[in-house]
Design a protein around this motif. Structure first.
Motif, PDB file in Angstrom:
ATOM      1  N   GLU A  20     -12.059  65.511  42.441  1.00 17.50           N
ATOM      2  CA  GLU A  20     -11.674  66.805  41.888  1.00 17.50           C
ATOM      3  C   GLU A  20     -10.971  67.673  42.918  1.00 17.50           C
ATOM      4  OE1 GLU A  20     -15.460  68.149  40.621  1.00 17.50           O
ATOM      5  OE2 GLU A  20     -16.193  68.631  42.635  1.00 17.50           O
ATOM      6  N   GLN A  21     -11.028  67.241  44.187  1.00 16.62           N
ATOM      7  CA  GLN A  21     -10.372  67.978  45.258  1.00 16.62           C
ATOM      8  C   GLN A  21      -8.975  67.434  45.585  1.00 16.62           C
ATOM      9  OE1 GLN A  21     -11.040  70.664  46.655  1.00 16.62           O
ATOM     10  NE2 GLN A  21     -13.225  71.037  46.883  1.00 16.62           N
ATOM     11  N   VAL A  22      -8.490  66.482  44.778  1.00 12.83           N
ATOM     12  CA  VAL A  22      -7.098  66.051  44.904  1.00 12.83           C
ATOM     13  C   VAL A  22      -6.206  67.191  44.406  1.00 12.83           C
ATOM     14  CG1 VAL A  22      -5.378  64.437  43.961  1.00 12.83           C
ATOM     15  CG2 VAL A  22      -7.576  63.583  44.802  1.00 12.83           C
ATOM     16  N   LEU A  23      -5.025  67.334  44.972  1.00 14.42           N
ATOM     17  CA  LEU A  23      -4.120  68.418  44.596  1.00 14.42           C
ATOM     18  C   LEU A  23      -3.875  68.401  43.090  1.00 14.42           C
ATOM     19  CD1 LEU A  23      -1.465  68.101  47.467  1.00 14.42           C
ATOM     20  CD2 LEU A  23      -3.520  69.537  47.394  1.00 14.42           C
ATOM     21  N   PRO A  24      -3.893  69.564  42.435  1.00 16.96           N
ATOM     22  CA  PRO A  24      -3.798  69.588  40.969  1.00 16.96           C
ATOM     23  C   PRO A  24      -2.527  68.947  40.434  1.00 16.96           C
ATOM     24  CG  PRO A  24      -3.580  71.805  41.907  1.00 16.96           C
ATOM     25  CD  PRO A  24      -4.059  70.918  43.000  1.00 16.96           C
ATOM     26  N   GLN A  25      -1.399  69.134  41.131  1.00 18.52           N
ATOM     27  CA  GLN A  25      -0.166  68.526  40.640  1.00 18.52           C
ATOM     28  C   GLN A  25      -0.199  67.009  40.779  1.00 18.52           C
ATOM     29  OE1 GLN A  25      -0.411  70.420  43.349  1.00 18.52           O
ATOM     30  NE2 GLN A  25       0.928  69.750  45.020  1.00 18.52           N
ATOM     31  N   THR A  26      -0.939  66.510  41.766  1.00 15.81           N
ATOM     32  CA  THR A  26      -1.086  65.065  41.904  1.00 15.81           C
ATOM     33  C   THR A  26      -1.924  64.507  40.755  1.00 15.81           C
ATOM     34  OG1 THR A  26      -0.879  65.171  44.316  1.00 15.81           O
ATOM     35  CG2 THR A  26      -1.947  63.219  43.403  1.00 15.81           C
ATOM     36  N   ILE A  27      -2.995  65.199  40.412  1.00 16.96           N
ATOM     37  CA  ILE A  27      -3.811  64.773  39.262  1.00 16.96           C
ATOM     38  C   ILE A  27      -2.965  64.765  37.994  1.00 16.96           C
ATOM     39  CG2 ILE A  27      -5.816  65.327  37.828  1.00 16.96           C
ATOM     40  CD1 ILE A  27      -7.157  66.512  40.288  1.00 16.96           C
ATOM     41  N   ASP A  28      -2.099  65.763  37.860  1.00 14.71           N
ATOM     42  CA  ASP A  28      -1.211  65.856  36.705  1.00 14.71           C
ATOM     43  C   ASP A  28      -0.320  64.615  36.609  1.00 14.71           C
ATOM     44  OD1 ASP A  28      -0.161  67.078  34.470  1.00 14.71           O
ATOM     45  OD2 ASP A  28       1.092  68.495  35.570  1.00 14.71           O
ATOM     46  N   VAL A  29       0.297  64.229  37.720  1.00 14.39           N
ATOM     47  CA  VAL A  29       1.161  63.051  37.729  1.00 14.39           C
ATOM     48  C   VAL A  29       0.350  61.776  37.498  1.00 14.39           C
ATOM     49  CG1 VAL A  29       2.732  61.657  39.144  1.00 14.39           C
ATOM     50  CG2 VAL A  29       2.906  64.155  39.193  1.00 14.39           C
ATOM     51  N   LEU A  30      -0.837  61.701  38.103  1.00 19.40           N
ATOM     52  CA  LEU A  30      -1.697  60.528  37.899  1.00 19.40           C
ATOM     53  C   LEU A  30      -2.059  60.362  36.426  1.00 19.40           C
ATOM     54  CD1 LEU A  30      -4.106  60.793  40.963  1.00 19.40           C
ATOM     55  CD2 LEU A  30      -2.573  58.873  40.467  1.00 19.40           C
ATOM     56  N   ARG A  31      -2.339  61.470  35.769  1.00 22.96           N
ATOM     57  CA  ARG A  31      -2.685  61.395  34.341  1.00 22.96           C
ATOM     58  C   ARG A  31      -1.493  60.875  33.537  1.00 22.96           C
ATOM     59  NH1 ARG A  31      -4.592  66.063  34.024  1.00 22.96           N
ATOM     60  NH2 ARG A  31      -6.820  65.587  34.101  1.00 22.96           N
ATOM     61  N   THR A  32      -0.301  61.342  33.898  1.00 23.64           N
ATOM     62  CA  THR A  32       0.904  60.854  33.220  1.00 23.64           C
ATOM     63  C   THR A  32       1.081  59.356  33.425  1.00 23.64           C
ATOM     64  OG1 THR A  32       1.991  63.000  33.548  1.00 23.64           O
ATOM     65  CG2 THR A  32       3.413  61.118  33.071  1.00 23.64           C
ATOM     66  N   ARG A  33       0.864  58.910  34.663  1.00 21.14           N
ATOM     67  CA  ARG A  33       1.046  57.492  34.978  1.00 21.14           C
ATOM     68  C   ARG A  33      -0.027  56.612  34.312  1.00 21.14           C
ATOM     69  NH1 ARG A  33       4.238  55.675  39.266  1.00 21.14           N
ATOM     70  NH2 ARG A  33       5.931  57.162  39.640  1.00 21.14           N
ATOM     71  N   ALA A  34      -1.248  57.126  34.223  1.00 16.80           N
ATOM     72  CA  ALA A  34      -2.368  56.312  33.751  1.00 16.80           C
ATOM     73  C   ALA A  34      -2.372  56.143  32.236  1.00 16.80           C
ATOM     74  CB  ALA A  34      -3.687  56.928  34.203  1.00 16.80           C
ATOM     75  N   THR A  35      -2.050  57.198  31.523  1.00 16.02           N
ATOM     76  CA  THR A  35      -2.222  57.206  30.064  1.00 16.02           C
ATOM     77  C   THR A  35      -1.479  56.077  29.347  1.00 16.02           C
ATOM     78  OG1 THR A  35      -2.613  59.596  30.115  1.00 16.02           O
ATOM     79  CG2 THR A  35      -1.990  58.631  27.992  1.00 16.02           C
ATOM     80  N   PRO A  36      -0.194  55.825  29.636  1.00 15.75           N
ATOM     81  CA  PRO A  36       0.504  54.759  28.904  1.00 15.75           C
ATOM     82  C   PRO A  36      -0.084  53.377  29.126  1.00 15.75           C
ATOM     83  CG  PRO A  36       2.063  56.156  30.097  1.00 15.75           C
ATOM     84  CD  PRO A  36       0.705  56.494  30.591  1.00 15.75           C
ATOM     85  N   LEU A  37      -0.794  53.196  30.226  1.00 14.79           N
ATOM     86  CA  LEU A  37      -1.364  51.898  30.552  1.00 14.79           C
ATOM     87  C   LEU A  37      -2.805  51.759  30.070  1.00 14.79           C
ATOM     88  CD1 LEU A  37       0.032  51.554  34.199  1.00 14.79           C
ATOM     89  CD2 LEU A  37       1.020  50.686  32.065  1.00 14.79           C
ATOM     90  N   GLY A  38      -3.283  52.784  29.372  1.00 15.09           N
ATOM     91  CA  GLY A  38      -4.652  52.732  28.865  1.00 15.09           C
ATOM     92  C   GLY A  38      -5.696  52.903  29.944  1.00 15.09           C
TER      93      GLY A  38
END
Length: 970
Positions: A174-192
């Motif tokens: 939860e201490q990862v930079l918020p914009q990084t979490i945002d990009v990670l969520r974008t990357r993760a979602t299409p791959l399930g």
């Protein structure tokens, strides 16, 4: 004589190469009466625009710079202590003037032709060594797009490496930079993939679905954690761990590699690269040697040339999307070379001691600030910190009062939650800044401001956090600390590289056009370069105006209804565009629509991007003419009708032809419920004549570093905005930290507007060209290409043409027939270096060919010099074909020829030194000397060295090396 007034300095005449007399000569050679006739014979009437572009009238350079200074003046340059991965920094003026503002560095291309790119390759080896040393890992790439996307690449890499069968979860601190979490969520979602976000100290790692994890070092709130136990526990569960780390902090903190990290990612921005309202910056990635064949992005490695001398080139290229397509490690097509060169040179200039001192200064000022805040009765939320502290005020009202007071004094902090405040100091912070911050806190608290405290000189971190290992020990980081030495070193490197400052770079599909100086000037203005990406929008009204205008102009050019400027590369634009299509289908309940039809001739990024979106890729055949096989497309559209998501198509085609059937192709896809994604790589042949929307496309990415004049920077930066039709607009990328104009799609870049500080280049180009000028540029690009075709087609077969025998803005020269004489297309590419030219694109999209794109910016004289070189090389090939030259011992096989080779006392080759070095009068008068002979790439891949060679290895190699300059050899 009648006198009339008109501007004496029209920009379009500066941008386009041929003048009226030259155009007339070129038309005669082509065999047409006018430019209009040529365009009518080239561009199908069915797709032509029925109106002229409605853009502001063209400005002169002087008018533009005056106007743009006023727009930039609307930005307010505050002292920003917001942090979150972005920190103000001081670019040494010697680097600013001699690299960032130097066309010898910023107009070069990705170093595919390594023999004429040794300078920036050496600079990139420096960068990789810097990253390897600071992170404590074994191998690093030559840069990624930003920290957020680097984290996303780590997720993809771990997912590909895991041996777990149910690998569907990825832990994110939860201490990862918020914009990084945002990009990670974008990357993760299409791959399930599900992101499990929580506290690393209490995380349950026993879940069998967890395959990877990422933590921040130092954390977003400033706390510095020892991750050794966490990483060990993760490894026990078969979980790979990435650490997002601050490079400056790593001069003092134990490197993540020593804690056991598998990957370290981050941003090298604070090593001398301007904030730029979010970019461009060079993200980085380092990993273990065991993962060298799956790490994404470019890797620069050491090899040897034909004479046994050390030489650099891009290593392990078989990992890349150009070759592996949907099976590639990533869709990355470029990097951030110019920015990584700057960051690496910053480390060369400062060296380990000065870098450490900069870190010490930042930390001591942070300690002074923390002590002052504690004296005011405030409790910090962090115990161990480097440059960032956070605290919680008693109320939201108090937080707002503090913000009002600080902003009145030109200071930005980070405000988050109800009443949390974060403060991150940086290289340019001084004692006065600390005093001003403390004074504001004291005022809103109704207390007396404390005197600046004297921080302790000893680090008070736990011993496990204090770095003990050495870094940057190589001589290159310990030699060039005087400005004279650095200036000469940078000049030595620059002199090894061929750029647009030397000659045309006719790379097909790359559009190496003029990067006009007037377009570049605003980039280094403080109003453009010194804004934090998360500064309040009220302080960035100039940027808001730039974005508004540029989006509107790009909508006009493409025919689309909305544009996102966030993607910071062409491949990123592809990915963003496909995500928009995916989101559209899912919003309609069509989750099953996941088939992407992709022509066999498509650029490798297309299938790689589709794979990253979780799409199933179906390849469509090409005809012998290089066009999409309509029968095969029709059959596959019918076969996958219920599952069809999209067609990915390039226009004009990757083969350099305007396909007559493109509108029918788009209609066919729409009939089956799919959408059309257009790759904008060849937009330079559309602007003002046709448009993606006019053809029937639904979404298209634009390469601003091609069509719209942002320089290639030797391999980056680039910008890849996407345009969409109205019903796709709601799904454009948004941002978690800054409201990106209400858009709700997942972020694809760390910053809300991507590489914002280079958008003024494209803004300037459009504003100084106007609608008529942009159309004229497209017409001239087609003219120049067809002129080269007319001059060369009797010497080299032109592989594909349109219905009336014309090419678009580029053409493919077929060199495959020369193989019978033992001559490969690579031999032609290397021989062109002796003539003073960079080769056209080699073996893409057809193996054994050269794809030539002259752009509109080259004059007839330069086109003639290139044609003369190609014709003479054809004569040299003919000598081999006819047996007058040996198949192995000839001018082409030994190319390029270096000065060192030609000055050897004994000359045994069957051709003269003069033939080798001075094949044309131009080469004699303006000789560009390659500094290495032909490089053995296979040797470099078998013996991978991706960092500066250790000094102790010199003795073993000394007899094989010939120093080429005063600079260190490694």
């Amino acid at each position: 004589m009648k006198l009339s007034f008109k501007p004496a300095d029209v920009f379009v005449d500066r941008h386009n190469g041929p003048d009226a007399a030259a155009v007339a000569e070129m038309l005669r050679t082509i065999g047409v009466e006018s430019v209009d006739q040529l365009i009518n014979e080239t561009v199908p009437a069915r797709i032509r625009l029925k109106h002229e572009l409605k853009l502001p009238a063209a400005l002169t350079e002087r008018q533009f710079l005056h106007k743009f200074k006023q727009i930039a003046g609307q930005n307010q340059v505050f002292r920003s202590f917001i942090g979150l991965g972005y920190h103000d920094t001081q670019m040494p003026p010697v680097i600013l003037r001699n690299i960032m503002e130097n066309p010898g560095w910023y107009t070069a291309y990705t170093p595919y032709q390594a023999e004429i790119a040794q300078g920036r390759l050496e600079a990139l080896i420096n960068y990789q060594t810097m990253v390897i040393d600071l992170t404590g890992l074994e191998i690093a790439n030559a840069s990624l797009l930003d920290e957020g996307t680097a984290a996303g690449e780590a997720l993809h890499m771990f997912h590909g490496l895991t041996k777990k069968k149910n690998a569907t979860k990825f832990f994110v601190s939860e201490q990862v930079l918020p914009q990084t979490i945002d990009v990670l969520r974008t990357r993760a979602t299409p791959l399930g993939i599900e992101l499990v976000i929580g506290d690393h100290r209490t995380a349950d790692l026993s879940d069998e679905a967890l395959f990877g994890a990422i933590v921040q070092y130092p954390a977003a709130d400033g706390e510095v954690f020892d991750y050794t136990d966490f990483i060990s526990q993760a490894h026990d569960q078969g979980i790979l761990v990435a650490v997002a780390a601050d490079l400056l902090a790593l001069t003092l903190l134990t490197p993540p590699g020593e804690m056991g990290a598998d990957v370290v990612v981050g941003n090298s921005q604070r090593f001398g690269v301007p904030l730029g309202y979010g970019g461009p910056h060079a993200g980085y990635m380092a990993t273990k040697d065991a993962y060298k064949r799956v790490i994404p992005g470019r890797i620069i490695g050491q090899s040897v040339d034909a004479t046994g001398n050390k030489a650099y080139r891009m290593a392990l290229q078989t990992r890349e999307q150009h070759i592996r397509r949907e099976k590639a490690t990533s869709n990355i097509c470029t990097a951030q070379v110019l920015l990584s060169v700057i960051a690496g040179m910053y480390a060369v200039y400062h060296g380990p001691e000065r870098l450490k001192q900069i870190a010490v200064n930042v930390h001591l000022l942070t300690r002074q600030l923390a002590a002052g805040l504690q004296e005011l009765g405030l409790k910090l939320n962090v115990e161990n910190y480097f440059d960032t502290i956070s605290l919680t005020l008693e109320s939201a009202e108090l937080s707002q009062g503090l913000r009002t007071e600080l902003e009145a004094n030109g200071i930005n902090l980070r405000y988050f939650g109800q009443s949390n405040v974060g403060i991150s100091l940086h290289e340019k912070t001084d004692a006065e800044d600390v005093t001003d911050i403390l004074r504001a806190f004291a005022k809103v608290l109704g207390k007396t401001a404390p005197a600046a405290a004297s921080a302790e000189l000893e680090l008070n971190w736990p011993e496990a956090l204090i770095r003990t290992s050495e870094y940057l020990t190589h001589p290159v980081f310990n030699t060039h600390h005087a400005e004279t030495e650095l200036l000469r070193y940078m000049k030595q490197l620059e002199n090894k590289d061929l750029s647009l400052a030397h000659s045309m770079i006719p790379l097909g599909s790359c559009t190496m056009k003029l990067n006009a100086t007037a377009e570049m000037i605003p980039v280094t203005w403080p109003e453009i370069g010194q804004l934090h990406p998360f500064a309040p929008r009220t302080q960035t009204q100039g940027y808001s105006q730039i974005f508004k205008d540029l989006e509107a102009w790009l909508c006009e050019v493409t025919g689309f209804d909305a544009v996102s400027l966030q993607p910071n590369s062409g491949a990123q634009g592809e990915y963003a565009g496909l995500l928009v299509i995916k989101a559209y289908h899912e919003a309609r309940g069509d989750h099953h629509r996941n088939v992407a039809l992709i022509p066999a001739s498509a650029h490798g990024t297309n299938p790689a991007s589709a794979a990253m979106c979780g799409m199933n890729i179906v390849v469509v055949k090409s005809t012998e003419r290089g066009e999409i096989d309509l029968d095969d497309l029709r059959a596959k559209a019918e076969q996958y009708s219920d599952k069809l998501s999209c067609l990915m198509v390039t226009y004009p085609s990757t083969h350099g032809v305007y396909e007559e059937s493109i509108i029918d192709i788009c209609n066919l896809i729409h009939e089956h419920g799919g959408r059309v994604y257009m790759d904008g790589a060849n937009m330079n042949a559309q602007v003002g004549l046709t448009s993606p929307a006019n053809i029937g496309a639904d979404v298209c990415h634009l390469n601003l570093h091609k069509t719209f004049c942002i320089p290639h920077g030797g391999g980056g930066p680039g910008v890849g905005p996407i345009g969409v039709v109205a019903d796709l607009a709601p799904y454009l990328p948004g941002h978690v930290v800054v409201d990106a104009d209400g858009r709700s799609g997942g972020a694809v870049s760390a910053a809300p507007w991507g590489s914002a500080s280079i958008l003024p280049i494209s803004y300037a180009y459009i504003n100084m060209m106007g609608g008529e000028g942009l159309k004229a540029a497209t017409q001239t690009a087609i003219l120049n290409a067809n002129y080269i075709k007319a001059r060369l087609e009797e010497h080299y077969p032109v592989l594909y043409t349109g219905a009336q025998g014309r090419c678009a803005h580029e053409m493919i020269l077929d060199c495959r027939q020369f193989k019978k004489a033992g001559i490969e297309v690579e031999d032609i590419a290397k021989r062109l270096m002796d003539y003073g030219f960079h080769a056209p694109t080699v073996s893409f999209p057809v193996a054994g060919t050269l794809m030539v794109e002259p752009t509109e910016s080259e004059s007839k004289e330069e086109l003639d010099r290139f044609c003369e070189a190609m014709i003479k090389i054809r004569q040299e090939i003919r000598e081999v074909e006819e047996g007058r030259a040996d198949q192995k011992d000839n001018l082409l096989k030994h190319a390029p020829h270096t000065a060192a080779v030609l000055l050897q006392e004994e000359w045994t080759r069957p051709y003269s030194r003069e033939q080798a070095a001075y094949p044309t009068d131009f080469a004699r008068r303006f000789k560009f000397w390659p500094t290495v002979s032909r490089i053995d790439s296979a040797f470099g891949d078998r013996n991978l060295i991706c960092a500066c060679t250790p000094i102790e290895a010199y003795a073993d190699q000394e007899e094989h090396l010939v120093p080429t300059d005063k600079g260190p050899s490694y």
